[in-house]
Design a protein around this motif. Structure first.
Motif, mmCIF file in Angstrom:
data_model
loop_
_atom_site.group_PDB
_atom_site.id
_atom_site.type_symbol
_atom_site.label_atom_id
_atom_site.label_comp_id
_atom_site.label_asym_id
_atom_site.label_seq_id
_atom_site.Cartn_x
_atom_site.Cartn_y
_atom_site.Cartn_z
ATOM 1 N N TYR A 230 25.931 17.348 29.362
ATOM 2 C CA TYR A 230 25.216 18.598 29.617
ATOM 3 C C TYR A 230 25.092 19.435 28.340
ATOM 4 O O TYR A 230 24.066 20.084 28.106
ATOM 5 C CB TYR A 230 25.948 19.416 30.684
ATOM 6 C CG TYR A 230 25.992 18.753 32.044
ATOM 7 C CD1 TYR A 230 24.836 18.588 32.796
ATOM 8 C CD2 TYR A 230 27.195 18.284 32.575
ATOM 9 C CE1 TYR A 230 24.865 17.988 34.037
ATOM 10 C CE2 TYR A 230 27.237 17.680 33.821
ATOM 11 C CZ TYR A 230 26.071 17.521 34.547
ATOM 12 O OH TYR A 230 26.112 16.905 35.776
ATOM 13 N N ALA A 231 26.133 19.418 27.531
ATOM 14 C CA ALA A 231 26.146 20.258 26.330
ATOM 15 C C ALA A 231 25.069 19.867 25.329
ATOM 16 O O ALA A 231 24.686 20.682 24.476
ATOM 17 C CB ALA A 231 27.520 20.183 25.663
ATOM 18 N N LYS A 234 20.572 21.515 25.606
ATOM 19 C CA LYS A 234 19.926 22.654 24.957
ATOM 20 C C LYS A 234 19.427 22.279 23.566
ATOM 21 O O LYS A 234 18.327 22.678 23.159
ATOM 22 C CB LYS A 234 20.900 23.828 24.871
ATOM 23 C CG LYS A 234 21.171 24.508 26.210
ATOM 24 C CD LYS A 234 22.097 25.703 26.048
ATOM 25 C CE LYS A 234 22.358 26.384 27.390
ATOM 26 N NZ LYS A 234 23.276 27.545 27.261
ATOM 27 N N LYS A 264 23.943 22.282 37.254
ATOM 28 C CA LYS A 264 24.454 22.146 35.885
ATOM 29 C C LYS A 264 23.343 21.768 34.917
ATOM 30 O O LYS A 264 23.268 22.265 33.794
ATOM 31 C CB LYS A 264 25.559 21.082 35.842
ATOM 32 C CG LYS A 264 26.905 21.540 36.357
ATOM 33 C CD LYS A 264 27.943 20.439 36.145
ATOM 34 C CE LYS A 264 29.315 20.871 36.599
ATOM 35 N NZ LYS A 264 30.326 19.795 36.379
ATOM 36 N N ASP A 267 21.131 24.773 34.327
ATOM 37 C CA ASP A 267 21.807 25.789 33.514
ATOM 38 C C ASP A 267 21.658 25.513 32.026
ATOM 39 O O ASP A 267 21.786 26.427 31.203
ATOM 40 C CB ASP A 267 23.297 25.850 33.867
ATOM 41 C CG ASP A 267 23.560 26.501 35.218
ATOM 42 O OD1 ASP A 267 22.645 27.180 35.732
ATOM 43 O OD2 ASP A 267 24.664 26.305 35.762
ATOM 44 N N ASN A 268 21.411 24.250 31.693
ATOM 45 C CA ASN A 268 21.297 23.877 30.281
ATOM 46 C C ASN A 268 19.866 23.562 29.869
ATOM 47 O O ASN A 268 19.634 23.010 28.798
ATOM 48 C CB ASN A 268 22.185 22.656 30.003
ATOM 49 C CG ASN A 268 23.654 22.994 30.032
ATOM 50 O OD1 ASN A 268 24.216 23.491 29.075
ATOM 51 N ND2 ASN A 268 24.290 22.742 31.183
#
Length: 307
Positions: A230-231, A234, A264, A267-268
């Motif tokens: 997920y990180a 972006k 999740k 959100d990214n």
């Protein structure tokens, strides 16, 4: 259909695989009581017994039952099939297999090839289906139902994980071939799509199919593959600047957390998200802005072709 776990599943003794009736039920899609009725009334494929008197079926029995199901689903009554020799049954099924648009027969053929790890047979069936129906229809009526069934059998222990990987990788390779064949059309308004699978999702078949559809429609894609952290999203979005993100959710163990996973991902991301996969049609998806669930192949093709 409910599949039971069995202690006899793929027991190997002197190189002979043994299947319980619950295994057979899952593999051929026919209820155990029906299989027993065929045995009692017509002596069709009577099971063997272990030295301790436990009933089991071997691979030849499984193949015969798959053939019987293929004939039965194509209009042959069990009473008629019971009077045929094994060769007659086999010859009739061979004739049915020549109709590559017969999705029920081809699903059974793929199942048989998967159980036997028969790459040549699997690839031939898959290739002929695509030649006859095209990739879109083959995915819709043969491959997605087949992979859903294989996934359930794997989760319940009726088949080994290696069987699922065997089938998935052959399908994956063929879709990549079909992607390479597509001549991308010129399009005045080309959209950019970020394609990936989130953490804990490994099955790329649906995502590769989305890539095929997008290329056929003339859009651009950045394909990242499976289990993207997920990180990282972006950073990728900032660099690639996609118009849409596209994920596919199929792993059964994700079911209860599907809305949490979608949350999740969103959100990214700061772009509209398209979500496809078998889990989308099986679970209630919470309505959110910038979220479009695509429940089946028709939803996918309609949405992408209308852009």
């Amino acid at each position: 259909m409910f599949f039971k776990q069995s202690c006899l599943t793929f027991v190997v003794n002197n190189n002979v695989r043994k299947f319980s009736i619950s295994d057979i039920e899952g593999l051929i899609g026919i209820k155990a009581h029906t299989i027993r009725a065929w045995e009692v009334r017509y002596n069709l494929v009577p099971p063997k017994r272990t030295p301790t008197n436990i009933r089991f079926y071997d691979e030849d029995d499984l193949k015969m039952l798959l053939n019987i199901v293929a004939l039965n689903e194509n209009g042959y009554k069990i009473s008629r099939i019971a009077k045929m020799s094994q060769k007659q049954i086999s010859d009739l099924v061979t004739q049915l297999k020549s109709d590559w648009s017969n999705d029920s027969v081809q699903m059974l053929s793929l199942s048989n090839a998967t159980i036997a790890y028969d790459e040549i047979e699997f690839s031939e069936v898959l290739g002929k289906c695509i030649d006859e129906m095209g990739l879109v229809k083959t995915m819709d009526v043969v491959l997605f139902p087949f992979m859903k069934r294989v996934g359930m059998l794997w989760q319940t222990g009726t088949i080994d994980p290696s069987h699922e990987h065997f089938a998935s990788n052959l399908i994956r390779d063929r879709i990549i071939v079909e992607i390479d064949k597509v001549d991308k059309p010129e399009k005045t308004e080309v959209k950019r799509f970020l394609l990936f699978l989130p953490e804990a999702e490994m099955h790329e078949t649906g995502l590769l199919f989305a890539r095929y559809l997008l290329k056929r429609c003339g859009h651009d894609t950045l394909y990242l593959g499976s289990e993207i952290p997920y990180a990282d999203l972006k950073k990728v979005v900032d660099s690639y600047q996609p118009d849409f993100a596209f994920i596919v959710l199929t792993s059964l163990n994700l079911g209860k957390d599907i809305n949490k996973i979608i949350g999740k991902v969103m959100d990214n991301l700061n772009v509209p998200l398209l979500v496809a996969g078998s889990l989308i049609s099986e679970f209630d998806i919470l309505v959110k802005d910038q979220l479009t669930p695509l429940k089946n192949v028709c939803d996918m093709t309609d949405f992408l072709e209308d852009l």
